[in-house]
Motif scaffolding. Sequence first.
Motif, PDB file in Angstrom:
ATOM      1  N   ASP A 274       5.011  10.718  -9.520  1.00 22.16           N
ATOM      2  CA  ASP A 274       5.985   9.859 -10.205  1.00 22.16           C
ATOM      3  C   ASP A 274       5.716   8.386  -9.911  1.00 22.16           C
ATOM      4  N   VAL A 275       5.352   8.103  -8.674  1.00 24.49           N
ATOM      5  CA  VAL A 275       5.030   6.729  -8.286  1.00 24.49           C
ATOM      6  C   VAL A 275       3.760   6.266  -8.980  1.00 24.49           C
ATOM      7  N   LEU A 276       2.759   7.132  -9.015  1.00 29.05           N
ATOM      8  CA  LEU A 276       1.496   6.779  -9.663  1.00 29.05           C
ATOM      9  C   LEU A 276       1.706   6.504 -11.144  1.00 29.05           C
ATOM     10  N   ASP A 277       2.533   7.293 -11.791  1.00 33.73           N
ATOM     11  CA  ASP A 277       2.845   7.070 -13.208  1.00 33.73           C
ATOM     12  C   ASP A 277       3.584   5.752 -13.398  1.00 33.73           C
ATOM     13  N   TYR A 278       4.462   5.426 -12.462  1.00 34.57           N
ATOM     14  CA  TYR A 278       5.242   4.186 -12.558  1.00 34.57           C
ATOM     15  C   TYR A 278       4.336   2.964 -12.459  1.00 34.57           C
ATOM     16  N   ILE A 279       3.326   3.046 -11.589  1.00 31.27           N
ATOM     17  CA  ILE A 279       2.395   1.931 -11.438  1.00 31.27           C
ATOM     18  C   ILE A 279       1.738   1.591 -12.771  1.00 31.27           C
TER      19      ILE A 279
ATOM     20  N   SER B  47       0.845  -1.192   0.000  1.00 27.57           N
ATOM     21  CA  SER B  47       0.000   0.000   0.000  1.00 27.57           C
ATOM     22  C   SER B  47       0.879   1.241   0.000  1.00 27.57           C
ATOM     23  N   ILE B  48       0.574   2.162  -0.912  1.00 28.37           N
ATOM     24  CA  ILE B  48       1.354   3.393  -1.053  1.00 28.37           C
ATOM     25  C   ILE B  48       0.557   4.558  -0.468  1.00 28.37           C
ATOM     26  N   TYR B  49       1.204   5.283   0.441  1.00 24.42           N
ATOM     27  CA  TYR B  49       0.554   6.403   1.119  1.00 24.42           C
ATOM     28  C   TYR B  49       1.270   7.716   0.795  1.00 24.42           C
ATOM     29  N   ASN B  50       0.609   8.785   1.189  1.00 24.23           N
ATOM     30  CA  ASN B  50       1.199  10.111   1.046  1.00 24.23           C
ATOM     31  C   ASN B  50       2.075  10.385   2.270  1.00 24.23           C
ATOM     32  N   ASP B  51       3.150   9.592   2.382  1.00 24.96           N
ATOM     33  CA  ASP B  51       4.025   9.687   3.561  1.00 24.96           C
ATOM     34  C   ASP B  51       5.490   9.828   3.139  1.00 24.96           C
ATOM     35  N   ASP B  52       5.719  10.544   2.034  1.00 27.81           N
ATOM     36  CA  ASP B  52       7.075  10.709   1.500  1.00 27.81           C
ATOM     37  C   ASP B  52       8.035  11.230   2.569  1.00 27.81           C
ATOM     38  N   PHE B  53       9.223  10.616   2.648  1.00 29.18           N
ATOM     39  CA  PHE B  53      10.268  11.210   3.485  1.00 29.18           C
ATOM     40  C   PHE B  53      11.044  12.211   2.639  1.00 29.18           C
ATOM     41  N   LYS B  54      11.637  13.204   3.287  1.00 28.56           N
ATOM     42  CA  LYS B  54      12.275  14.311   2.572  1.00 28.56           C
ATOM     43  C   LYS B  54      13.739  14.039   2.251  1.00 28.56           C
ATOM     44  N   ASN B  55      14.459  13.445   3.207  1.00 30.41           N
ATOM     45  CA  ASN B  55      15.889  13.232   3.025  1.00 30.41           C
ATOM     46  C   ASN B  55      16.161  11.840   2.462  1.00 30.41           C
ATOM     47  N   PRO B  56      16.838  11.749   1.320  1.00 35.53           N
ATOM     48  CA  PRO B  56      17.167  10.426   0.772  1.00 35.53           C
ATOM     49  C   PRO B  56      17.984   9.605   1.758  1.00 35.53           C
TER      50      PRO B  56
ATOM     51  N   ARG C 127      21.083   7.111   2.899  1.00 34.16           N
ATOM     52  CA  ARG C 127      22.511   7.282   2.658  1.00 34.16           C
ATOM     53  C   ARG C 127      22.962   6.537   1.401  1.00 34.16           C
ATOM     54  N   LYS C 128      24.029   7.016   0.815  1.00 32.59           N
ATOM     55  CA  LYS C 128      24.485   6.490  -0.471  1.00 32.59           C
ATOM     56  C   LYS C 128      24.921   5.028  -0.387  1.00 32.59           C
ATOM     57  N   GLU C 129      25.219   4.530   0.825  1.00 32.40           N
ATOM     58  CA  GLU C 129      25.646   3.137   0.991  1.00 32.40           C
ATOM     59  C   GLU C 129      24.466   2.160   1.024  1.00 32.40           C
ATOM     60  N   PHE C 130      23.261   2.664   0.912  1.00 29.97           N
ATOM     61  CA  PHE C 130      22.062   1.844   1.075  1.00 29.97           C
ATOM     62  C   PHE C 130      22.050   0.637   0.140  1.00 29.97           C
ATOM     63  N   ALA C 131      22.341   0.851  -1.125  1.00 33.41           N
ATOM     64  CA  ALA C 131      22.318  -0.251  -2.101  1.00 33.41           C
ATOM     65  C   ALA C 131      23.332  -1.329  -1.737  1.00 33.41           C
ATOM     66  N   ASN C 132      24.510  -0.942  -1.300  1.00 34.44           N
ATOM     67  CA  ASN C 132      25.531  -1.924  -0.933  1.00 34.44           C
ATOM     68  C   ASN C 132      25.121  -2.733   0.300  1.00 34.44           C
TER      69      ASN C 132
ATOM     70  N   THR D  78      22.198   5.516  -7.369  1.00 32.98           N
ATOM     71  CA  THR D  78      22.239   6.952  -7.673  1.00 32.98           C
ATOM     72  C   THR D  78      21.048   7.711  -7.103  1.00 32.98           C
ATOM     73  N   ASP D  79      20.033   6.985  -6.639  1.00 29.88           N
ATOM     74  CA  ASP D  79      18.820   7.643  -6.150  1.00 29.88           C
ATOM     75  C   ASP D  79      18.248   6.833  -4.990  1.00 29.88           C
ATOM     76  N   THR D  80      18.302   7.395  -3.792  1.00 35.26           N
ATOM     77  CA  THR D  80      17.774   6.696  -2.611  1.00 35.26           C
ATOM     78  C   THR D  80      16.587   7.456  -2.020  1.00 35.26           C
ATOM     79  N   SER D  81      15.841   8.120  -2.883  1.00 34.73           N
ATOM     80  CA  SER D  81      14.700   8.917  -2.458  1.00 34.73           C
ATOM     81  C   SER D  81      13.493   8.036  -2.152  1.00 34.73           C
ATOM     82  N   PHE D  82      12.448   8.662  -1.631  1.00 31.78           N
ATOM     83  CA  PHE D  82      11.178   7.962  -1.396  1.00 31.78           C
ATOM     84  C   PHE D  82      10.660   7.353  -2.690  1.00 31.78           C
ATOM     85  N   THR D  83      10.766   8.098  -3.781  1.00 31.52           N
ATOM     86  CA  THR D  83      10.266   7.618  -5.072  1.00 31.52           C
ATOM     87  C   THR D  83      10.993   6.358  -5.501  1.00 31.52           C
ATOM     88  N   ALA D  84      12.321   6.361  -5.403  1.00 29.14           N
ATOM     89  CA  ALA D  84      13.112   5.193  -5.812  1.00 29.14           C
ATOM     90  C   ALA D  84      12.814   3.985  -4.929  1.00 29.14           C
TER      91      ALA D  84
END
Length: 291
Positions: free
Chosen positions: A252-257, A191-200, A202-207, A224-230
Amino acid sequence: MKEIYYLCGVFIKLVYRMDAKKILFIAQEITPYLPESEIATICRNLPQGIQEHGREIRTFMPKFGNINERRNQLHEVIRLSGMNLIIDDTDHPLIIKVASIQSARMQVYFIDNEDFFQRKATIADENGNEFEDNDDRSIFYIRGVLETVKKLRWIPDIIHCHGWMSALTGLYIRRMYADDPCLRNAKIVYSIYNDDFKNPFRKEFANKLKMDGAKDGDVKALKTDTSFTALTKLAIDFSDGVIQGSETINQDVLDYISTKKNTPFLPYQSPETYIDKFNEFYDMVLNSNKK
């Protein structure tokens, strides 16, 4: 004759229960343990409503430090606690607590850890500054839930995730727990909510996710992108069904769906209808052939 009718009724109920689908709810917030919000209210009422539809349920949330344990009568479940989870080469003890919502005949399991969940806030401090380690907290929470479900030996048919802190569930189920008999066949609903976080994150997240077993292709975008959208797009990629939980969500998320043609999607439902509609959606997802 009455005895025969009674025995028939008992038999029918037993058969019905044996066939009851099991729904695991992984929530970011639940009221009354946290103040009312859209997610917290849905995650309080939905499990009860689904249980009243004849499903078996289990419900989890983080044990944030601003939850009053005494008032809400939380207590530790010793037999489920005691495991250490390694995140970024550091051991973190996993503590499991439980409380009951008596009016709903519903238990809530809490994932706790001194490093991640003892601060007196949820995802941001009193000044609104989001915690830098929210990425690690999310990883710990999801791994803690899945390890606890394994210990319970409870095999869910559907795992319904609410809030971005649960976004990694599908990835972990399909990669890190792909061979686990308790979890590998579960269908993931996000379930996707309107609860976006503002700060991406950390860059090490993928690793960190790769160290846990994610494939390079799974986390390519997160390099390259650790935002709420990604993060939400990743959750969609590993879901068997997606629900629009808020009336308005990230565009952006709605379009991706809309590009995920084979993934069942349920648009926003009103508070008066969502429990019935979600219950019907679970059946649609369970009957879909998507793996």
